[in-house]
Scaffold this motif. Structure first.
Motif, PDB file in Angstrom:
ATOM      1  N   LEU A 187       0.827  -1.213   0.000  1.00  0.00           N
ATOM      2  CA  LEU A 187       0.000   0.000   0.000  1.00  0.00           C
ATOM      3  C   LEU A 187       0.859   1.260   0.000  1.00  0.00           C
ATOM      4  O   LEU A 187       0.492   2.265  -0.624  1.00  0.00           O
ATOM      5  CB  LEU A 187      -0.988  -0.032   1.170  1.00  0.00           C
ATOM      6  CG  LEU A 187      -0.490   0.165   2.604  1.00  0.00           C
ATOM      7  CD1 LEU A 187      -0.417   1.617   3.007  1.00  0.00           C
ATOM      8  CD2 LEU A 187      -1.432  -0.576   3.583  1.00  0.00           C
ATOM      9  N   LEU A 188       2.015   1.221   0.658  1.00  0.00           N
ATOM     10  CA  LEU A 188       2.912   2.381   0.616  1.00  0.00           C
ATOM     11  C   LEU A 188       3.403   2.626  -0.811  1.00  0.00           C
ATOM     12  O   LEU A 188       3.493   3.774  -1.260  1.00  0.00           O
ATOM     13  CB  LEU A 188       4.103   2.178   1.556  1.00  0.00           C
ATOM     14  CG  LEU A 188       3.835   2.337   3.056  1.00  0.00           C
ATOM     15  CD1 LEU A 188       5.082   1.981   3.855  1.00  0.00           C
ATOM     16  CD2 LEU A 188       3.383   3.749   3.384  1.00  0.00           C
ATOM     17  N   GLY A 192       2.542   6.008  -2.939  1.00  0.00           N
ATOM     18  CA  GLY A 192       3.745   6.831  -3.048  1.00  0.00           C
ATOM     19  C   GLY A 192       4.233   7.341  -1.712  1.00  0.00           C
ATOM     20  O   GLY A 192       4.843   8.401  -1.617  1.00  0.00           O
ATOM     21  N   GLY A 193       3.979   6.569  -0.659  1.00  0.00           N
ATOM     22  CA  GLY A 193       4.388   6.977   0.680  1.00  0.00           C
ATOM     23  C   GLY A 193       5.683   6.317   1.098  1.00  0.00           C
ATOM     24  O   GLY A 193       5.996   5.202   0.665  1.00  0.00           O
ATOM     25  N   ARG A 194       6.429   6.995   1.982  1.00  0.00           N
ATOM     26  CA  ARG A 194       7.697   6.454   2.455  1.00  0.00           C
ATOM     27  C   ARG A 194       7.546   5.718   3.784  1.00  0.00           C
ATOM     28  O   ARG A 194       8.344   4.844   4.099  1.00  0.00           O
ATOM     29  CB  ARG A 194       8.729   7.576   2.633  1.00  0.00           C
ATOM     30  CG  ARG A 194       9.172   8.260   1.362  1.00  0.00           C
ATOM     31  CD  ARG A 194      10.409   9.113   1.620  1.00  0.00           C
ATOM     32  NE  ARG A 194      10.237  10.005   2.758  1.00  0.00           N
ATOM     33  CZ  ARG A 194       9.753  11.237   2.662  1.00  0.00           C
ATOM     34  NH1 ARG A 194       9.389  11.709   1.485  1.00  0.00           N
ATOM     35  NH2 ARG A 194       9.632  11.999   3.727  1.00  0.00           N
ATOM     36  N   ASP A 195       6.565   6.126   4.598  1.00  0.00           N
ATOM     37  CA  ASP A 195       6.471   5.562   5.936  1.00  0.00           C
ATOM     38  C   ASP A 195       5.040   5.625   6.441  1.00  0.00           C
ATOM     39  O   ASP A 195       4.137   6.096   5.760  1.00  0.00           O
ATOM     40  CB  ASP A 195       7.415   6.305   6.900  1.00  0.00           C
ATOM     41  CG  ASP A 195       7.207   7.813   6.853  1.00  0.00           C
ATOM     42  OD1 ASP A 195       6.040   8.246   6.755  1.00  0.00           O
ATOM     43  OD2 ASP A 195       8.192   8.560   6.916  1.00  0.00           O
ATOM     44  N   ARG A 196       4.850   5.163   7.673  1.00  0.00           N
ATOM     45  CA  ARG A 196       3.504   5.057   8.241  1.00  0.00           C
ATOM     46  C   ARG A 196       2.874   6.429   8.495  1.00  0.00           C
ATOM     47  O   ARG A 196       1.651   6.574   8.400  1.00  0.00           O
ATOM     48  CB  ARG A 196       3.558   4.244   9.532  1.00  0.00           C
ATOM     49  CG  ARG A 196       3.992   2.805   9.306  1.00  0.00           C
ATOM     50  CD  ARG A 196       4.233   2.109  10.628  1.00  0.00           C
ATOM     51  NE  ARG A 196       3.001   1.626  11.239  1.00  0.00           N
ATOM     52  CZ  ARG A 196       2.522   0.408  11.076  1.00  0.00           C
ATOM     53  NH1 ARG A 196       3.152  -0.456  10.276  1.00  0.00           N
ATOM     54  NH2 ARG A 196       1.421   0.033  11.687  1.00  0.00           N
ATOM     55  N   ALA A 197       3.698   7.419   8.816  1.00  0.00           N
ATOM     56  CA  ALA A 197       3.136   8.751   9.036  1.00  0.00           C
ATOM     57  C   ALA A 197       2.486   9.282   7.759  1.00  0.00           C
ATOM     58  O   ALA A 197       1.405   9.893   7.801  1.00  0.00           O
ATOM     59  CB  ALA A 197       4.229   9.713   9.507  1.00  0.00           C
ATOM     60  N   GLN A 198       3.124   9.038   6.613  1.00  0.00           N
ATOM     61  CA  GLN A 198       2.529   9.474   5.347  1.00  0.00           C
ATOM     62  C   GLN A 198       1.300   8.640   5.019  1.00  0.00           C
ATOM     63  O   GLN A 198       0.355   9.137   4.414  1.00  0.00           O
ATOM     64  CB  GLN A 198       3.564   9.384   4.231  1.00  0.00           C
ATOM     65  CG  GLN A 198       4.683  10.417   4.385  1.00  0.00           C
ATOM     66  CD  GLN A 198       5.617  10.444   3.204  1.00  0.00           C
ATOM     67  OE1 GLN A 198       5.622   9.554   2.366  1.00  0.00           O
ATOM     68  NE2 GLN A 198       6.427  11.484   3.137  1.00  0.00           N
TER      69      GLN A 198
END
Length: 211
Positions: A187-188, A192-198
């Motif tokens: 899913l990241l 296009g996310g780098r980590d869980r915060a994004q």
């Protein structure tokens, strides 16, 4: 296990006050304190704390840039922002830089401890007071297909936004932790996310969890 914490704030009275409050909490050890972002990065690289409690507005190197540098130099060190600033821009910049939590300085010792414990378990911790700022800043209309996420990936994403660790998600969904990690990685990549915060920011933007 004891949570090893590094404090980063340009105000000495704040650093000393935080050290005093955290010192009264069970299983918390303050291993150092920094007066600016540059010093925070160097101390974190050397001391390898579990958590850096990071102010945003500091001289020389601010909290956002310090968080970005830590993400590159010591990615295992988690950053929890602790600041007086809760505007849209500050929240989003900190999350995009790699912060795993965001608290205002109105948070009490128990709230800070709960956030640190959640972040150490690979969760995310957003003060309820700043969650609506994430929504305000991410005002673009959501994509209709949630970037191709499967129903299970959407379910995992919602639980990440709820602050659950991989182990807790595995228990909730009755699947293995390895399967959860696979879903998280997929899913990241899709969002296009780098980590869980994004991932948390994406979940609020796309109304996968209510604001």
């Amino acid at each position: 296990m004891t949570i090893r914490v590094l404090l980063a704030d340009d105000q000495r009275v704040v650093r000393e006050g935080l050290a005093l409050v955290l010192g009264l909490l069970p299983d918390v050890e303050v291993v150092g304190a920094a007066a600016d972002g540059g010093e925070a990065v160097e101390l974190a690289v050397r001391l390898r704390p579990d958590i850096v409690l990071m102010d945003l507005r500091m001289p020389r190197v601010d909290g956002v840039e310090a968080t970005r540098r830590l993400k590159q130099r010591a990615p295992e060190v988690r950053v929890v922002v602790l600041t007086t600033y809760s505007d849209d821009r500050s929240v989003l910049e900190a999350l995009r830089a790699g912060a795993r939590g965001y608290l205002t300085k109105e948070a009490g010792g128990e709230e800070i401890l709960a956030a640190m414990e959640r972040v150490r378990r690979d969760g995310a911790a957003l003060d309820p007071a700043v969650q609506h700022h994430v929504l305000n800043a991410l005002h673009e209309p959501p994509p209709r297909d949630n970037d191709g996420l499967t129903p299970r990936e959407v379910e995992v994403l919602a639980l990440i936004a709820g602050g659950l660790s991989n182990g807790e998600i595995a228990a909730r969904l009755h699947i293995s932790e390895g399967t959860v990690k696979s879903h998280v990685n997929h899913l990241l990549a899709k969002i296009g996310g780098r980590d869980r915060a994004q991932a948390v920011a994406y979940a609020y933007k796309n109304k996968i969890v209510p604001g």
